[in-house]
Design an enzyme around this catalytic site. Structure first.
Site, PDB file in Angstrom:
ATOM      1  N   HIS A 190      18.750  42.983  56.660  1.00 43.47           N
ATOM      2  CA  HIS A 190      20.189  43.016  56.316  1.00 43.47           C
ATOM      3  C   HIS A 190      21.014  43.537  57.491  1.00 43.47           C
ATOM      4  O   HIS A 190      22.217  43.689  57.383  1.00 43.47           O
ATOM      5  CB  HIS A 190      20.405  43.923  55.092  1.00 43.47           C
ATOM      6  CG  HIS A 190      19.610  43.484  53.901  1.00 43.47           C
ATOM      7  ND1 HIS A 190      19.809  42.274  53.288  1.00 43.47           N
ATOM      8  CD2 HIS A 190      18.578  44.070  53.247  1.00 43.47           C
ATOM      9  CE1 HIS A 190      18.946  42.144  52.292  1.00 43.47           C
ATOM     10  NE2 HIS A 190      18.190  43.216  52.243  1.00 43.47           N
TER      11      HIS A 190
ATOM     12  N   HIS B  67      23.336  52.896  60.687  1.00 41.15           N
ATOM     13  CA  HIS B  67      23.322  51.442  60.732  1.00 41.15           C
ATOM     14  C   HIS B  67      24.763  50.985  60.746  1.00 41.15           C
ATOM     15  O   HIS B  67      25.678  51.801  60.632  1.00 41.15           O
ATOM     16  CB  HIS B  67      22.591  50.860  59.518  1.00 41.15           C
ATOM     17  CG  HIS B  67      23.238  51.209  58.229  1.00 41.15           C
ATOM     18  ND1 HIS B  67      22.860  52.314  57.474  1.00 41.15           N
ATOM     19  CD2 HIS B  67      24.271  50.635  57.575  1.00 41.15           C
ATOM     20  CE1 HIS B  67      23.621  52.381  56.407  1.00 41.15           C
ATOM     21  NE2 HIS B  67      24.498  51.380  56.438  1.00 41.15           N
TER      22      HIS B  67
ATOM     23  N   HIS C  91      27.703  47.577  59.620  1.00 39.92           N
ATOM     24  CA  HIS C  91      28.031  46.350  58.898  1.00 39.92           C
ATOM     25  C   HIS C  91      29.018  45.564  59.744  1.00 39.92           C
ATOM     26  O   HIS C  91      29.826  46.150  60.478  1.00 39.92           O
ATOM     27  CB  HIS C  91      28.648  46.689  57.539  1.00 39.92           C
ATOM     28  CG  HIS C  91      27.746  47.532  56.689  1.00 39.92           C
ATOM     29  ND1 HIS C  91      26.930  47.012  55.719  1.00 39.92           N
ATOM     30  CD2 HIS C  91      27.506  48.873  56.699  1.00 39.92           C
ATOM     31  CE1 HIS C  91      26.240  48.001  55.150  1.00 39.92           C
ATOM     32  NE2 HIS C  91      26.566  49.129  55.734  1.00 39.92           N
TER      33      HIS C  91
ATOM     34  N   GLU D 187      33.453  47.556  55.619  1.00 42.38           N
ATOM     35  CA  GLU D 187      33.256  47.587  54.165  1.00 42.38           C
ATOM     36  C   GLU D 187      34.490  48.210  53.519  1.00 42.38           C
ATOM     37  O   GLU D 187      35.146  47.601  52.672  1.00 42.38           O
ATOM     38  CB  GLU D 187      31.988  48.364  53.839  1.00 42.38           C
ATOM     39  CG  GLU D 187      30.738  47.698  54.467  1.00 42.38           C
ATOM     40  CD  GLU D 187      29.492  47.901  53.661  1.00 42.38           C
ATOM     41  OE1 GLU D 187      29.038  49.057  53.538  1.00 42.38           O
ATOM     42  OE2 GLU D 187      28.964  46.903  53.130  1.00 42.38           O
TER      43      GLU D 187
ATOM     44  N   HIS E 282      27.755  53.454  59.704  1.00 39.49           N
ATOM     45  CA  HIS E 282      27.440  54.440  58.662  1.00 39.49           C
ATOM     46  C   HIS E 282      26.389  55.426  59.152  1.00 39.49           C
ATOM     47  O   HIS E 282      25.272  55.030  59.490  1.00 39.49           O
ATOM     48  CB  HIS E 282      26.935  53.727  57.405  1.00 39.49           C
ATOM     49  CG  HIS E 282      28.022  52.989  56.686  1.00 39.49           C
ATOM     50  ND1 HIS E 282      27.779  51.944  55.816  1.00 39.49           N
ATOM     51  CD2 HIS E 282      29.377  53.129  56.731  1.00 39.49           C
ATOM     52  CE1 HIS E 282      28.924  51.487  55.350  1.00 39.49           C
ATOM     53  NE2 HIS E 282      29.904  52.192  55.883  1.00 39.49           N
TER      54      HIS E 282
ATOM     55  N   THR F   2      26.443  51.085  49.436  1.00 40.21           N
ATOM     56  CA  THR F   2      27.159  49.796  49.433  1.00 40.21           C
ATOM     57  C   THR F   2      26.193  48.613  49.420  1.00 40.21           C
ATOM     58  O   THR F   2      26.620  47.457  49.508  1.00 40.21           O
ATOM     59  CB  THR F   2      28.071  49.648  50.678  1.00 40.21           C
ATOM     60  OG1 THR F   2      27.235  49.592  51.838  1.00 40.21           O
ATOM     61  CG2 THR F   2      29.046  50.801  50.787  1.00 40.21           C
ATOM     62  N   THR F   3      24.895  48.918  49.311  1.00 42.77           N
ATOM     63  CA  THR F   3      23.914  47.840  49.155  1.00 42.77           C
ATOM     64  C   THR F   3      23.046  48.181  47.943  1.00 42.77           C
ATOM     65  O   THR F   3      22.950  49.366  47.561  1.00 42.77           O
ATOM     66  CB  THR F   3      22.987  47.718  50.381  1.00 42.77           C
ATOM     67  OG1 THR F   3      22.186  48.905  50.458  1.00 42.77           O
ATOM     68  CG2 THR F   3      23.767  47.543  51.663  1.00 42.77           C
TER      69      THR F   3
HETATM   70  N1  LIG Z   1      25.549  51.192  53.386  1.00 44.13           N
HETATM   71  S1  LIG Z   1      25.248  52.666  52.883  1.00 44.13           S
HETATM   72  O1  LIG Z   1      25.500  53.607  53.949  1.00 44.13           O
HETATM   73  O2  LIG Z   1      25.984  52.901  51.665  1.00 44.13           O
HETATM   74  C1  LIG Z   1      23.541  52.812  52.486  1.00 44.13           C
HETATM   75  C2  LIG Z   1      22.812  53.928  52.905  1.00 44.13           C
HETATM   76  C3  LIG Z   1      21.456  54.050  52.571  1.00 44.13           C
HETATM   77  C4  LIG Z   1      20.838  53.067  51.806  1.00 44.13           C
HETATM   78  C5  LIG Z   1      19.413  53.230  51.409  1.00 44.13           C
HETATM   79  C6  LIG Z   1      18.487  52.790  52.532  1.00 44.13           C
HETATM   80  N2  LIG Z   1      18.708  51.389  52.810  1.00 44.13           N
HETATM   81  C7  LIG Z   1      19.365  50.998  53.933  1.00 44.13           C
HETATM   82  O3  LIG Z   1      19.649  51.737  54.833  1.00 44.13           O
HETATM   83  N3  LIG Z   1      19.688  49.663  53.933  1.00 44.13           N
HETATM   84  C8  LIG Z   1      20.452  49.068  54.938  1.00 44.13           C
HETATM   85  C9  LIG Z   1      20.211  49.283  56.298  1.00 44.13           C
HETATM   86  C10 LIG Z   1      20.996  48.649  57.236  1.00 44.13           C
HETATM   87  C11 LIG Z   1      22.032  47.817  56.814  1.00 44.13           C
HETATM   88 CL1  LIG Z   1      23.046  47.052  58.017  1.00 44.13          CL
HETATM   89  C12 LIG Z   1      22.269  47.585  55.484  1.00 44.13           C
HETATM   90  C13 LIG Z   1      21.467  48.222  54.539  1.00 44.13           C
HETATM   91  C14 LIG Z   1      21.559  51.949  51.389  1.00 44.13           C
HETATM   92  C15 LIG Z   1      22.923  51.821  51.734  1.00 44.13           C
HETATM   93 ZN   LIG Z   2      26.047  51.000  55.270  1.00 45.70          ZN
END
Ligand SMILES: NS(=O)(=O)c1ccc(CCNC(=O)Nc2ccc(Cl)cc2)cc1
Ligand SMILES: [Zn+2]
Length: 261
Positions: free
Chosen positions: A64, A93, A95, A105, A118, A200-201
């Site tokens: 992702h 990471h 977006h 986002e 983020h 947000t995922t």
């Molecule tokens: N977008 S957040 O900060 O709300 C967020 C933080 C942590 C998680 C749990 C771990 N999963 C994760 O990090 N997944 C992920 C990694 C890179 C991208 Cl580009 C997109 C999704 C999910 C969302």
């Molecule tokens: Zn994120």
């Protein structure tokens, strides 16, 4: 069925597979600056971070997007809206969108930025692991930093971009040889908005205290182009990660507070 950002598996259908995605404290949101209440006691409890510079951080292609894992020790966040608890950096990471007209986002008065970084932290005062923290309403704190497109490339982002050719496919990872200092990702102006939200995922857990900086940092179009060359698949078939942002969700009756540091 794997969730994603295409019409058949994207944000509009996530709630079918992940019930929390339809909840009342979802993220991101549109930040309506006129309703943000400036909260004097946020100023009192200044947001403080102690980020260590680290080398050999692991970056991986999650399918992702890219994600840089932070070591267990080291970088911490406290104060501001975080009460008395200490939050530790877990990963960061970002977006982005198909063009630089979109990609963030959170939006500000309906305006999207070209991307959003983020910095994900978890509450080490109350919980024993990231996974446990993600099950609680005050478990995570995520710092959001907007990307504006400009002429100067961001040196810290360039350290990330320079590794992307090695993690083209989902599941690949490599170590970033350069020293990364997360503080350099933060804008000079430290004013922010804060509200209670979610991942947000998927699974969209409602466990995040969001802190979104008002001032964007600058990246170049070329740096964003490199992000879009990552593949969402693990091999042969090539499906580029051209966008990975969730659109704004209803704020509902949540308070949106601001702090002009
Ligand atoms: N977008 S957040 O900060 O709300 C967020 C933080 C942590 C998680 C749990 C771990 N999963 C994760 O990090 N997944 C992920 C990694 C890179 C991208 Cl580009 C997109 C999704 C999910 C969302
Ligand atoms: Zn994120």
């Amino acid at each position: 069925a794997e969730w994603g950002y295409s019409p058949t598996n994207g944000p509009d259908v996530w709630a079918r597979l992940f019930p929390q995605a339809g909840g009342a404290r979802q993220s991101p949101v549109d930040i309506c600056t006129s309703i943000a209440s400036s909260d004097s006691n946020l100023e009192m409890k200044k947001l403080t971070f102690a980020y260590e510079s680290q080398s050999d951080l692991r970056i991986l292609n999650t399918g992702h997007g890219w994600k840089v894992e932070a070591p267990q020790s080291g970088s911490r966040l406290e104060g501001g809206p975080l009460g008395e608890d200490i939050y530790q950096l877990e990963q960061f990471h970002c977006h982005w969108g198909e063009t630089s007209a979109e990609g963030s986002e959170h939006t500000v008065d309906g305006r999207a930025y070209a991307g959003e970084l983020h910095l994900v932290h978890w509450n080490t005062t109350k919980y024993q692991s990231f996974a446990e923290a993600a099950q609680h309403p005050d478990g995570l704190a995520v710092l959001g930093v907007f990307f504006d497109v400009g002429n100067e490339s961001n040196d810290e982002i360039e350290k990330i971009v320079s590794t992307l050719s090695e993690i083209k496919f989902k599941g690949q990872f490599t170590d970033i040889p350069d020293v990364i200092d997360p503080t350099t990702f933060l804008p000079s102006g430290l004013g922010y908005w804060t509200y209670l939200g979610s991942l947000t995922t998927p699974p969209c857990n409602e466990c995040v205290i969001w802190i979104v900086y008002k001032e964007p940092i600058t990246v170049t179009e070329e740096q964003l182009v490199q992000f879009r060359c990552l593949s969402a698949c693990s091999g042969e078939a090539e499906e580029f990660i051209v966008k990975n942002y969730r659109p704004p969700q209803p704020l509902g009756n949540r308070a949106l507070r601001e702090c002009n540091a």
